[in-house]
Scaffold this active site. Sequence first.
Site, PDB file in Angstrom:
ATOM      1  N   ASP A 158      48.706  43.686  40.105  1.00  0.00           N
ATOM      2  CA  ASP A 158      48.091  42.376  40.339  1.00  0.00           C
ATOM      3  C   ASP A 158      47.555  41.738  39.069  1.00  0.00           C
ATOM      4  OD1 ASP A 158      48.134  41.209  42.886  1.00  0.00           O
ATOM      5  OD2 ASP A 158      47.080  42.969  43.662  1.00  0.00           O
ATOM      6  N   ASP A 159      48.407  41.628  38.061  1.00  0.00           N
ATOM      7  CA  ASP A 159      48.049  40.933  36.818  1.00  0.00           C
ATOM      8  C   ASP A 159      47.010  41.644  35.964  1.00  0.00           C
ATOM      9  OD1 ASP A 159      49.807  38.911  36.986  1.00  0.00           O
ATOM     10  OD2 ASP A 159      48.458  37.538  38.028  1.00  0.00           O
ATOM     11  N   ALA A 160      46.697  42.885  36.290  1.00  0.00           N
ATOM     12  CA  ALA A 160      45.763  43.593  35.413  1.00  0.00           C
ATOM     13  C   ALA A 160      46.499  44.027  34.148  1.00  0.00           C
ATOM     14  CB  ALA A 160      45.184  44.792  36.131  1.00  0.00           C
TER      15      ALA A 160
END
Lengths: 600, 374
Positions: free
Chosen positions: A217-219
């Site tokens: 998730d975009d981390a």
Amino acid sequence: MSDVFLNGKYLGKVDDPKAFVASIKDERRKNKLAGSANVLYNDEQNEVYVFSAGGRLRKPLILVKDGKSLMTEQHEKQLEKKEISWTDLVKQGVIEYLDASEEESAYVAFTEEEVTADHTHLEISPLVMFGLCTSLFPFANFTQGTRVSIGSKNQKQALGFYAANYQLRIDMDISLLHTPQVPIVKSVMHDVAEYEKHPSGQNVIVAIMGYDGYNMDDALVINKASVDRGLARSTYYRPVVSEELRYSGGLTDEISIPDKEVKGYKSEKDYAFLEEDGIISVESNVKEGDVIIGKTSPPRFLSGLDEYNLASSTRRESSSSLKHGEKGIVDFVLVSESSNGNRLIQVRLREQRIPEVGDKFTSRHGQKGVIGLIVNPGDMPFTASGLTPDLIFSPHGIPTRMTVSHLLELLGGKIGALAGRFVDGTTFESEKEADLRKELASLGFRDNGTETMYNGITGKKYKARIFVGNMYYLKLRHMVSNKLHARARGPIQLLTRQPTEGRAKEGGLRLGEMEKDTFVAHGASLLLKERFDSDKTIVPVCEECGLIAVYDNYKDKTFCPTCGGDVNISNIELSYAFKLLLDEFKTLGVYPKLNLSNKY
Amino acid sequence: MNIPKEYLNEFPEKIIDDLKESGKGLTDSKFKKVLEKTLEEYKKARITPGECVGLVGAESIGEPGTQMTLNTFHFAGVSEMNVTMGLPRIIEILDGRKTISTPMMEVYLKGKLSGEKVKAHALMLKETLLGVVVDEFNIDIADLKIDVLLKEDKLTERSLTSATVANVIKKAIKKATVTKEDNTVTVKLTGKDASLNELYRTKEKLKDVFVSGIKGIKEVLPVKRKEEFIIITAGSNLNEVMALDFVDTTRTTSNDLYEVHAVLGVEAARQLIIDEVMKVMENQGLNVDVRHIMLVADTMCVNGNIKGITRYGVVSEKSSALARASFETPVKHILAAALTGERDELTSVVENVMLNQPVPLGTGLPGLVTEVKK
């Protein structure tokens, strides 16, 4: 015959509008008329509009005559030798500025190749259709427009070298990146805007792969070795300001270490950092609650018992101290005067910010994310040559967002780093992908930028080849340490006795209307009651009149102010906010009678 | 198959009918087993006491509603006609608006008709104003008269003759003599106050003279649905359309709640609420159980009239003054309650949340009764 309007006002008539407009344009190009004038002939309305007022957005374009651009090679050579400048070109009538109205009558070619005899103007560069931030977006023509917008918006939030005189400034909520770099993949705009003088990011080695779900998730996963060597380190500045105000009656505030008699005196410990003048000493390490500027104010009003009080002159404590969760080192103290002529003390605090889990980063392609994990260098994946990436970006961020420019920058950055040169990523005029690939292959790497990599924990070779390269990453101003907040118990509001709101006031996290509904929907009635217990009170109620009674602590007795002492009074539990509502009913002239009955 | 008495009172009619149907050919003992199992399942499927049906319903409609807002397709075009769909339509229905933005009808016809015939019927429905069939209005200033030139093709399309049009005009315009010559109808002002101004006003009035069709039906569109043709109309007039002999009154509907309520009654209106809301939901690809919407429709129609979910409708009939006050215009409700000396029994959710008492639902509903020793 057609009407002529100057700046929207009727001026007169001309016989031949086309010739009239042409002559204005011609005179303007010959510098006989002001260059700021623009004309448009609207043949549908048969009206000529002339504009010369300020406030119009205008755009420079190269003139085209008989299918040929007036900007010649000779001009270009002269420009390169700095024999002529932009203003000379405008004066010579090679470049002219058009406003929105005159643009209507212009036929503008996008590139020099497509110029025909019909064209009137030529775009200086396709890049002029973008603003500054978007021009800094490399390879923007390879990415969806919405992403380009996001990417250029993100750049505005990046930390960097925001002002050269930062040491003399007192700015609110500002950060400075410690070791900013010039991007390897540049666009023309980086040079035009002298980006190297105020860069705002760093070139990092990026691998596109998963890392045990820590970059879901975009981390982002970043390398601890890089962080320890100073990657994305920044300093956060926050000012503390206090003004010596003057009040009526010649009373003034006083900046000093407050006396112990002062109303609201904290404790000696809190004033420990203050120097004799009441201002904190530079380089002291302060934390929440510490007083930065000691100040006392005159009593608000002398009234009531104060007049008979011997110590009626008690002043109020009104020092500026650090709020909940704030800390830092005193960087700079400025004593000056406010616009009202009062003494003004400004103290700047500094705080070093080392990247931590939750800090926000972005590339220049609208690919923002927060740090999910900081990995020990030993556990980072490494390439066959022993290189460990600084940052691991998740491949799931690519397909749906279609940020092809992100991948191209990675490739370009890799070449730039290996060949020791800057790569041109100017939108529409960038270096070609095929050329870049060829160059990468000639440098001894796989032309698609992938490399064999090994798992840092197990040492096993990854089955897939990993896309690795250099990218320009920006640290954004949203850092967790400014946002982290939790509360179990804490301050409450005076009026409603409900928890305060907001992080700065150590407030509660509201269980809102819709959240409440979910409790109700689940039938979790008692849990709901418990959640709303924050302001519950026990109130004595007169069973006779149904109004709230009074408990006299001194006599240890309850009585009803309307019915007297000889009535049944019961204690009931309700929310304080409701008690307040009942009080407000009374102010409306409504008698809110509570009819008590036994629950069981 | 006969159902034993002890079971008859347990089931609703629909299930009893189903059981009778599916129980055919079963032995008594087997049928008994079926009944037992059915009863068990039926009891399981029923809502338990203290279940918060209203709120769950609200959430079940509200949550998909939030997704709907993001959807831009609030207006679905049926060829030339624009129909309000999506969130605006839902709001319109649930608020119980008197005038809706796009009234529409679906007119079913008796028997299987050819496309031509349907088209003719459709044109009969369509409201025709004089302006539509007129080619030109010629004002004669000298004689204070207007020559109305009719369009032949438009007339035949609607099976009208210039004579009928002339009659219509005669009825509509007072203080004037109307004469007809071929396709021209001449209107000559006669009254005392005949003036040029009056003549001009008459011309404007003529444009809006109702000639034929049904009032309110702005547009008609024959559409093939499955095997037959139906007529979709823009504008609604259920009463008059149903009076036509070629219309199948059992299936013809309108989307105007109040009209359906007036013509067909509350039950039809209730069903219309359900159908219309479900239609929007399905259109948006949202999956909402009908029973939530049925509950809403029931609430809106309980007392025989349609009430919207607004502060003037359903909310105004809440028994608790506190609950009413917590939903829009609090001061108004509190003062009204004070004037009549209302007593709030704290029987519902909102009031109890306000007082920080357990809400009488779910675990808050049952009470254990113990005799307390004095």
